[in-house]
Design a protein around this motif. Structure first.
Motif, mmCIF file in Angstrom:
data_model
loop_
_atom_site.group_PDB
_atom_site.id
_atom_site.type_symbol
_atom_site.label_atom_id
_atom_site.label_comp_id
_atom_site.label_asym_id
_atom_site.label_seq_id
_atom_site.Cartn_x
_atom_site.Cartn_y
_atom_site.Cartn_z
ATOM 1 N N VAL A 79 0.807 -1.243 0.030
ATOM 2 C CA VAL A 79 0.095 0.069 0.048
ATOM 3 C C VAL A 79 0.800 1.275 0.038
ATOM 4 O O VAL A 79 1.592 1.532 0.746
ATOM 5 N N THR A 80 0.813 1.900 -1.167
ATOM 6 C CA THR A 80 1.686 3.027 -1.078
ATOM 7 C C THR A 80 0.716 4.494 -1.108
ATOM 8 O O THR A 80 0.018 4.516 -1.972
ATOM 9 N N LEU A 81 1.054 5.419 -0.524
ATOM 10 C CA LEU A 81 0.315 6.622 -0.384
ATOM 11 C C LEU A 81 1.227 7.676 -1.418
ATOM 12 O O LEU A 81 2.303 7.940 -1.083
ATOM 13 N N THR A 82 0.526 8.257 -2.408
ATOM 14 C CA THR A 82 1.161 8.926 -3.439
ATOM 15 C C THR A 82 0.227 10.012 -3.897
ATOM 16 O O THR A 82 -1.018 10.022 -3.649
ATOM 17 N N THR A 83 0.575 10.613 -5.155
ATOM 18 C CA THR A 83 -0.302 11.408 -5.794
ATOM 19 C C THR A 83 -0.603 11.051 -7.046
ATOM 20 O O THR A 83 0.162 10.415 -7.872
ATOM 21 N N GLN A 84 -1.643 11.541 -7.609
ATOM 22 C CA GLN A 84 -2.118 11.096 -9.161
ATOM 23 C C GLN A 84 -3.121 12.343 -9.562
ATOM 24 O O GLN A 84 -4.007 12.601 -9.115
ATOM 25 N N LEU A 85 -2.319 13.108 -10.551
ATOM 26 C CA LEU A 85 -2.819 14.379 -10.902
ATOM 27 C C LEU A 85 -3.194 15.309 -9.936
ATOM 28 O O LEU A 85 -3.917 16.035 -9.945
ATOM 29 N N GLY A 86 -2.104 15.509 -8.951
ATOM 30 C CA GLY A 86 -2.463 16.438 -7.695
ATOM 31 C C GLY A 86 -3.070 15.979 -6.605
ATOM 32 O O GLY A 86 -3.184 16.692 -5.700
ATOM 33 N N LYS A 87 -3.974 14.623 -6.727
ATOM 34 C CA LYS A 87 -4.890 14.127 -5.807
ATOM 35 C C LYS A 87 -3.935 13.053 -4.812
ATOM 36 O O LYS A 87 -3.384 12.412 -5.490
ATOM 37 N N PRO A 88 -4.262 13.105 -3.631
ATOM 38 C CA PRO A 88 -3.625 11.976 -2.766
ATOM 39 C C PRO A 88 -4.411 10.610 -3.003
ATOM 40 O O PRO A 88 -5.664 10.542 -3.035
ATOM 41 N N VAL A 89 -3.549 9.486 -3.392
ATOM 42 C CA VAL A 89 -4.310 8.353 -3.614
ATOM 43 C C VAL A 89 -3.549 7.076 -3.050
ATOM 44 O O VAL A 89 -2.353 7.183 -2.816
ATOM 45 N N TYR A 90 -3.957 6.007 -2.857
ATOM 46 C CA TYR A 90 -3.619 4.778 -2.288
ATOM 47 C C TYR A 90 -3.274 4.117 -3.540
ATOM 48 O O TYR A 90 -4.218 3.657 -4.452
ATOM 49 N N ARG A 91 -1.955 3.527 -3.881
ATOM 50 C CA ARG A 91 -1.788 2.516 -4.813
ATOM 51 C C ARG A 91 -1.569 1.170 -4.192
ATOM 52 O O ARG A 91 -0.950 1.065 -3.303
ATOM 53 N N LEU A 92 -2.500 0.326 -4.303
ATOM 54 C CA LEU A 92 -2.487 -1.170 -3.581
ATOM 55 C C LEU A 92 -2.036 -2.220 -4.735
ATOM 56 O O LEU A 92 -2.539 -2.078 -5.808
ATOM 57 N N VAL A 93 -1.369 -3.250 -4.255
ATOM 58 C CA VAL A 93 -1.015 -4.226 -4.940
ATOM 59 C C VAL A 93 -1.324 -5.507 -4.217
ATOM 60 O O VAL A 93 -1.124 -5.706 -3.152
ATOM 61 N N GLY A 94 -2.048 -6.386 -5.003
ATOM 62 C CA GLY A 94 -2.645 -7.610 -4.362
ATOM 63 C C GLY A 94 -2.301 -8.869 -5.055
ATOM 64 O O GLY A 94 -1.487 -8.647 -6.205
ATOM 65 N N GLN A 95 -2.701 -10.126 -4.724
ATOM 66 C CA GLN A 95 -2.345 -11.319 -5.289
ATOM 67 C C GLN A 95 -3.135 -11.132 -6.637
ATOM 68 O O GLN A 95 -2.673 -11.950 -7.699
ATOM 69 N N ASP A 96 -4.299 -10.567 -6.811
ATOM 70 C CA ASP A 96 -5.051 -10.642 -8.103
ATOM 71 C C ASP A 96 -5.058 -9.314 -8.854
ATOM 72 O O ASP A 96 -5.858 -9.383 -9.778
#
Length: 237
Positions: A79-96
């Motif tokens: 789980v990574t807290l980052t920005t996308q187009l200036g907005k804060p977003v969580y980028r998540l990576v799972g098994q699927d």
């Protein structure tokens, strides 16, 4: 000796006729590979090197646990807290798979056409005009072979006819393609003789023509040796 030389000469001529065009392609490909800057081919020239947008100090309302629940992913391990187009977003990576979740609202963040266009423009320093944005869900073009779908292809009106491919799920830039890359890839296809997938080094065509090329060189050396022996024999007589 004379019959052997005549046979070798005929073999050399036929091998040269059969392999000559492919040898020309290999040489032309080597010229293209050695004269094209690989960073240009990869689309790295002209990128916007500005620092990424910093995370805002406020406005992050959703917790990582809420983001995981919203994503619906199984076995989330990143789980990574980052920005996308200036907005804060969580980028998540799972098994699927992967997912984006808006850190402010806690809702799923899906890349639409407008956002894909902004990401593509933001990648280039000159901010060229977007001429077309296409969502690819299947039958990816050759220049995007082997990559994950769905993805947006954003066409830019710049001098290099750049296409930016953006993963629809994560918003990450998956590939940059331009005219230099397409030239490189065309000669790569001729080089590997893989006319469909383009990346297979073990095609029967490549193996066969490599053997024929070696035989052509070997027969040429044999002809030279035959003539050298004959010349030395005449000199000794």
């Amino acid at each position: 000796m004379k019959n052997s030389q005549r046979t070798t000469l005929a073999l050399h001529r036929w091998l040269g006729l059969i392999t000559g065009l492919q040898l020309l392609f290999w040489c032309a490909g080597g010229f293209v590979f050695s004269t094209h800057d690989i960073e240009w081919v990869r689309g790295n020239h002209g990128r916007d090197e500005s620092a990424p947008t910093a995370l805002p100090a406020t406005g992050i309302a959703a917790s990582p646990a809420e983001a995981i629940a919203t994503s619906g992913l199984v076995g989330v391990h990143e789980v990574t807290l980052t920005t996308q187009l200036g907005k804060p977003v969580y980028r998540l990576v799972g098994q699927d798979g992967s997912a984006l979740v808006d850190a402010a609202s806690g809702e799923a963040f899906v890349i639409d056409e407008g956002q894909a266009s902004q990401i593509a423009q933001g990648d280039r320093a000159e901010k060229p005009e977007v001429t077309q944005a296409t969502l690819i869900t299947g039958d990816a073009p050759t220049e995007f072979r082997g990559r994950d779908l769905p993805a947006w292809r954003v066409d830019l009106a710049d001098a290099d006819n750049t296409h930016i491919y953006i993963d629809q799920v994560t918003g990450a830039i998956a590939a940059r393609r331009n005219d230099a890359w397409r030239r490189f890839d065309f000669f790569w296809m001729l080089h590997t003789m893989d006319y469909s997938g383009r990346d297979n080094f073990n095609t029967p065509w490549l193996v066969g023509f490599s053997v024929l090329g070696l035989l052509s060189v070997g027969s040429g050396w044999a002809i030279w040796l035959f003539r050298l022996v004959r010349k030395l024999g005449r000199a000794a007589a």
